[in-house]
Motif scaffolding. Sequence first.
Motif, PDB file in Angstrom:
ATOM      1  N   SER A  61       0.815  -1.225   0.000  1.00 50.10           N
ATOM      2  CA  SER A  61       0.000   0.000   0.000  1.00 50.10           C
ATOM      3  C   SER A  61       0.844   1.269   0.000  1.00 50.10           C
ATOM      4  O   SER A  61       0.309   2.359  -0.131  1.00 50.10           O
ATOM      5  CB  SER A  61      -0.935   0.004   1.214  1.00 50.10           C
ATOM      6  N   ARG A  62       2.156   1.112   0.136  1.00 52.58           N
ATOM      7  CA  ARG A  62       3.057   2.283   0.151  1.00 52.58           C
ATOM      8  C   ARG A  62       3.627   2.479  -1.251  1.00 52.58           C
ATOM      9  O   ARG A  62       4.794   2.196  -1.510  1.00 52.58           O
ATOM     10  CB  ARG A  62       4.181   2.068   1.157  1.00 52.58           C
ATOM     11  N   THR A  63       2.810   2.955  -2.139  1.00 51.10           N
ATOM     12  CA  THR A  63       3.196   3.048  -3.555  1.00 51.10           C
ATOM     13  C   THR A  63       3.255   4.476  -4.069  1.00 51.10           C
ATOM     14  O   THR A  63       3.581   4.702  -5.228  1.00 51.10           O
ATOM     15  CB  THR A  63       2.205   2.252  -4.414  1.00 51.10           C
ATOM     16  N   GLU A  64       2.939   5.434  -3.234  1.00 52.25           N
ATOM     17  CA  GLU A  64       2.900   6.820  -3.697  1.00 52.25           C
ATOM     18  C   GLU A  64       4.314   7.403  -3.805  1.00 52.25           C
ATOM     19  O   GLU A  64       5.209   7.048  -3.029  1.00 52.25           O
ATOM     20  CB  GLU A  64       2.077   7.693  -2.747  1.00 52.25           C
ATOM     21  N   SER A  65       4.500   8.302  -4.750  1.00 57.79           N
ATOM     22  CA  SER A  65       5.762   9.047  -4.862  1.00 57.79           C
ATOM     23  C   SER A  65       5.483  10.526  -5.154  1.00 57.79           C
ATOM     24  O   SER A  65       6.388  11.267  -5.510  1.00 57.79           O
ATOM     25  CB  SER A  65       6.645   8.467  -5.974  1.00 57.79           C
ATOM     26  N   GLN A  66       4.221  10.920  -4.982  1.00 59.25           N
ATOM     27  CA  GLN A  66       3.847  12.313  -5.264  1.00 59.25           C
ATOM     28  C   GLN A  66       2.739  12.760  -4.326  1.00 59.25           C
ATOM     29  O   GLN A  66       1.828  11.995  -4.015  1.00 59.25           O
ATOM     30  CB  GLN A  66       3.381  12.439  -6.719  1.00 59.25           C
ATOM     31  N   MET A  67       2.870  14.007  -3.854  1.00 58.77           N
ATOM     32  CA  MET A  67       1.831  14.639  -3.048  1.00 58.77           C
ATOM     33  C   MET A  67       1.425  15.944  -3.708  1.00 58.77           C
ATOM     34  O   MET A  67       2.268  16.647  -4.273  1.00 58.77           O
ATOM     35  CB  MET A  67       2.337  14.949  -1.638  1.00 58.77           C
ATOM     36  N   ILE A  68       0.138  16.279  -3.602  1.00 59.15           N
ATOM     37  CA  ILE A  68      -0.365  17.527  -4.176  1.00 59.15           C
ATOM     38  C   ILE A  68      -1.119  18.290  -3.102  1.00 59.15           C
ATOM     39  O   ILE A  68      -2.042  17.766  -2.476  1.00 59.15           O
ATOM     40  CB  ILE A  68      -1.289  17.254  -5.377  1.00 59.15           C
ATOM     41  N   LEU A  69      -0.704  19.513  -2.888  1.00 57.12           N
ATOM     42  CA  LEU A  69      -1.396  20.384  -1.938  1.00 57.12           C
ATOM     43  C   LEU A  69      -2.503  21.127  -2.667  1.00 57.12           C
ATOM     44  O   LEU A  69      -2.242  21.859  -3.631  1.00 57.12           O
ATOM     45  CB  LEU A  69      -0.408  21.387  -1.312  1.00 57.12           C
ATOM     46  N   SER A  70      -3.729  20.939  -2.202  1.00 55.64           N
ATOM     47  CA  SER A  70      -4.850  21.641  -2.812  1.00 55.64           C
ATOM     48  C   SER A  70      -4.749  23.136  -2.543  1.00 55.64           C
ATOM     49  O   SER A  70      -4.274  23.581  -1.484  1.00 55.64           O
ATOM     50  CB  SER A  70      -6.175  21.108  -2.246  1.00 55.64           C
TER      51      SER A  70
ATOM     52  N   ASP B 130      -7.061  24.982  -1.879  1.00 52.38           N
ATOM     53  CA  ASP B 130      -8.038  25.356  -0.851  1.00 52.38           C
ATOM     54  C   ASP B 130      -7.597  24.945   0.549  1.00 52.38           C
ATOM     55  O   ASP B 130      -8.254  25.294   1.536  1.00 52.38           O
ATOM     56  CB  ASP B 130      -9.392  24.699  -1.154  1.00 52.38           C
ATOM     57  N   THR B 131      -6.490  24.202   0.649  1.00 49.86           N
ATOM     58  CA  THR B 131      -6.030  23.742   1.963  1.00 49.86           C
ATOM     59  C   THR B 131      -5.479  24.902   2.779  1.00 49.86           C
ATOM     60  O   THR B 131      -4.642  25.681   2.303  1.00 49.86           O
ATOM     61  CB  THR B 131      -4.943  22.662   1.816  1.00 49.86           C
ATOM     62  N   GLU B 132      -5.940  25.024   4.002  1.00 49.10           N
ATOM     63  CA  GLU B 132      -5.418  26.057   4.889  1.00 49.10           C
ATOM     64  C   GLU B 132      -4.174  25.542   5.606  1.00 49.10           C
ATOM     65  O   GLU B 132      -3.999  24.350   5.818  1.00 49.10           O
ATOM     66  CB  GLU B 132      -6.489  26.457   5.915  1.00 49.10           C
ATOM     67  N   GLY B 133      -3.315  26.489   6.009  1.00 48.17           N
ATOM     68  CA  GLY B 133      -2.094  26.105   6.702  1.00 48.17           C
ATOM     69  C   GLY B 133      -1.163  25.292   5.835  1.00 48.17           C
ATOM     70  O   GLY B 133      -0.749  24.179   6.199  1.00 48.17           O
ATOM     71  N   SER B 134      -0.810  25.808   4.662  1.00 47.57           N
ATOM     72  CA  SER B 134      -0.029  25.044   3.691  1.00 47.57           C
ATOM     73  C   SER B 134       1.338  24.638   4.226  1.00 47.57           C
ATOM     74  O   SER B 134       1.789  23.513   4.011  1.00 47.57           O
ATOM     75  CB  SER B 134       0.136  25.854   2.403  1.00 47.57           C
ATOM     76  N   MET B 135       2.014  25.539   4.937  1.00 47.62           N
ATOM     77  CA  MET B 135       3.336  25.202   5.451  1.00 47.62           C
ATOM     78  C   MET B 135       3.259  24.136   6.538  1.00 47.62           C
ATOM     79  O   MET B 135       4.114  23.255   6.627  1.00 47.62           O
ATOM     80  CB  MET B 135       4.022  26.465   5.992  1.00 47.62           C
ATOM     81  N   GLU B 136       2.211  24.211   7.369  1.00 45.42           N
ATOM     82  CA  GLU B 136       2.035  23.187   8.399  1.00 45.42           C
ATOM     83  C   GLU B 136       1.747  21.828   7.752  1.00 45.42           C
ATOM     84  O   GLU B 136       2.253  20.797   8.187  1.00 45.42           O
ATOM     85  CB  GLU B 136       0.885  23.578   9.340  1.00 45.42           C
ATOM     86  N   TRP B 137       0.914  21.850   6.698  1.00 43.48           N
ATOM     87  CA  TRP B 137       0.614  20.619   5.955  1.00 43.48           C
ATOM     88  C   TRP B 137       1.890  20.017   5.386  1.00 43.48           C
ATOM     89  O   TRP B 137       2.143  18.813   5.487  1.00 43.48           O
ATOM     90  CB  TRP B 137      -0.368  20.944   4.827  1.00 43.48           C
ATOM     91  N   LEU B 138       2.717  20.866   4.784  1.00 46.43           N
ATOM     92  CA  LEU B 138       3.956  20.408   4.171  1.00 46.43           C
ATOM     93  C   LEU B 138       4.900  19.841   5.222  1.00 46.43           C
ATOM     94  O   LEU B 138       5.471  18.756   5.057  1.00 46.43           O
ATOM     95  CB  LEU B 138       4.624  21.570   3.428  1.00 46.43           C
ATOM     96  N   SER B 139       5.070  20.570   6.331  1.00 47.99           N
ATOM     97  CA  SER B 139       5.977  20.135   7.387  1.00 47.99           C
ATOM     98  C   SER B 139       5.533  18.809   7.992  1.00 47.99           C
ATOM     99  O   SER B 139       6.345  17.892   8.190  1.00 47.99           O
ATOM    100  CB  SER B 139       6.052  21.212   8.472  1.00 47.99           C
TER     101      SER B 139
ATOM    102  N   VAL C 270       6.484  16.937  -4.540  1.00 41.92           N
ATOM    103  CA  VAL C 270       5.416  17.653  -3.845  1.00 41.92           C
ATOM    104  C   VAL C 270       5.037  18.852  -4.696  1.00 41.92           C
ATOM    105  O   VAL C 270       5.867  19.739  -4.935  1.00 41.92           O
ATOM    106  CB  VAL C 270       5.865  18.114  -2.443  1.00 41.92           C
ATOM    107  N   LEU C 271       3.795  18.869  -5.156  1.00 41.21           N
ATOM    108  CA  LEU C 271       3.316  19.958  -6.001  1.00 41.21           C
ATOM    109  C   LEU C 271       2.533  20.950  -5.147  1.00 41.21           C
ATOM    110  O   LEU C 271       1.575  20.578  -4.457  1.00 41.21           O
ATOM    111  CB  LEU C 271       2.435  19.408  -7.125  1.00 41.21           C
ATOM    112  N   LEU C 272       2.952  22.218  -5.201  1.00 37.01           N
ATOM    113  CA  LEU C 272       2.321  23.265  -4.407  1.00 37.01           C
ATOM    114  C   LEU C 272       1.808  24.372  -5.311  1.00 37.01           C
ATOM    115  O   LEU C 272       2.452  24.715  -6.302  1.00 37.01           O
ATOM    116  CB  LEU C 272       3.331  23.882  -3.419  1.00 37.01           C
ATOM    117  N   PRO C 273       0.680  24.971  -4.989  1.00 34.77           N
ATOM    118  CA  PRO C 273       0.264  26.168  -5.725  1.00 34.77           C
ATOM    119  C   PRO C 273       1.211  27.321  -5.396  1.00 34.77           C
ATOM    120  O   PRO C 273       1.804  27.359  -4.307  1.00 34.77           O
ATOM    121  CB  PRO C 273      -1.147  26.447  -5.196  1.00 34.77           C
ATOM    122  N   LEU C 274       1.380  28.237  -6.324  1.00 39.11           N
ATOM    123  CA  LEU C 274       2.312  29.347  -6.101  1.00 39.11           C
ATOM    124  C   LEU C 274       1.967  30.138  -4.852  1.00 39.11           C
ATOM    125  O   LEU C 274       2.848  30.676  -4.172  1.00 39.11           O
ATOM    126  CB  LEU C 274       2.316  30.266  -7.325  1.00 39.11           C
TER     127      LEU C 274
END
Length: 472
Positions: free
Chosen positions: A49-58, A60-69, A91-95
């Motif tokens: 189940s550990r097959t991911e190699s990419q994360m995307i921050l929406s 609309d997500t609040e607290g982007s830096m906390e989410w990333l950390s 890790v893909l982040l909106p500007l």
Amino acid sequence: MADLRRVTVRAKTPSEKPTTVDHLKNLIDKVGDIDTVIGEVMSRMKLESRTESQMILSQDTEGSMEWLSTNISKINYGQHPRFSVPQRITVLLPLEALRDTPYLISVIDTKGVEGTTQRPDLMAQIEDPRTVTVLCCSFADAPGGVPLSIVRETIDAGSDAVSADRLCLLVLPRNDEALKIVNDGGDVPSDREEGYAIREGQIDQQFATDGLPGIPVNFFQVGADEPEDIWRWLTSRIEAIRTAKVERIKRHVAAADNLVTNADVAKTRQARHTIADTMAKAAERFRKLRPMVRPAHLNLIAEAKKTHQNSIAASVNRKGSWDNFPVAHILGQGVRIDANLRTRDTFVRIDEAIEGLKDDFAHLSDVAQFLENLKDDVEEARKEFLTRVALAGRNLYSPYLSQAVDMWDKCEARYGAGSGYRVDVSAIFQAQFEGDPNAMTATEKVEAQVGSIWEQIVIDPLLEAAAFEDEE
């Protein structure tokens, strides 16, 4: 990842002491059979189940830096249920999640240096003309052994990363370290900024003592310094790279304008004849490379003497194919270092010849611009030559390494036999490359390829770039 960590259990009463529970040890004691324990650990890791190699921050997500950390911390400690240990995680982040910047940027966090600093992933970033490489170290040992090694190897390899300001050093103080530092007079600073200034002076002195040019330095203490300040400094490094490229583009544009509007046909033709003749003579004079100065295997020996023995042993077990001690890459870098030593003076003389022509024809703006562009082209050829010979060395030595069974057996037999492992392995490497006929044959192939690349990348393009034919 298997959730078999050592856990500290707090005391329930003041008279008791905290205790540590080692779940892995308890599992081994309970099962007894090591193979069964390994199977149980693998099962608990749930790799399927550990097959991911990419994360995307929406967006609309609040607290982007906390989410990333939070997520990166979980991945680093193997606690994220969707990630194992892939070669690379994107890790893909909106500007809007980043601080203000006029650039579309990528931030690449390489793994720490646990073995040799001569790694393909590090070199790829350092050589990238669009990348600012940030070397990090603690405040206490700044500039640190790893940054010093990287800067030294970058220069030895003939890279322009230092001269082009693509390398910088970020020092990371903790607590009140910057307030405890002592200057040459025995005094402590009155604030952090003064402590930073004292440490920066010591860093500059260390670079000078080691015979290395200084690189841009800055300091950042989490929770004390303003993140905006260090962000502006980092983006200013990007701006410096872009400015140099813009200036080169402007020179090309000016050369084209001068050719159209200001060219004196007769004088330009005479100048181009002189340039072509001068460059042709230089090309013929330098067509034959100087003899080898520093055999590639000496770089391998030097790296083996300073790399952790566990990294060397892991590489030995894989016939040189280990990320923390990649033998073929280290040999390729050895070829590059030698090629840089053999051609450094040659490029200086070519540059001097072009500068002399620029002085002679400074009154002809179109010719002067052409010569400036020719100088840039020679520098690009120099970098391409060094990159290509490193790749050739790595590719041509790889088949030999896979077949050097006797060498790897000797190295493997030496492991665990007392102190002096790295020195002894270095001696095995030296005896192999200086006494084995197959190793000598591989070196001869590399040498022939280096000569061929020199003509293809430097000599022939130099003649073509300066060639001039009369138009009837």
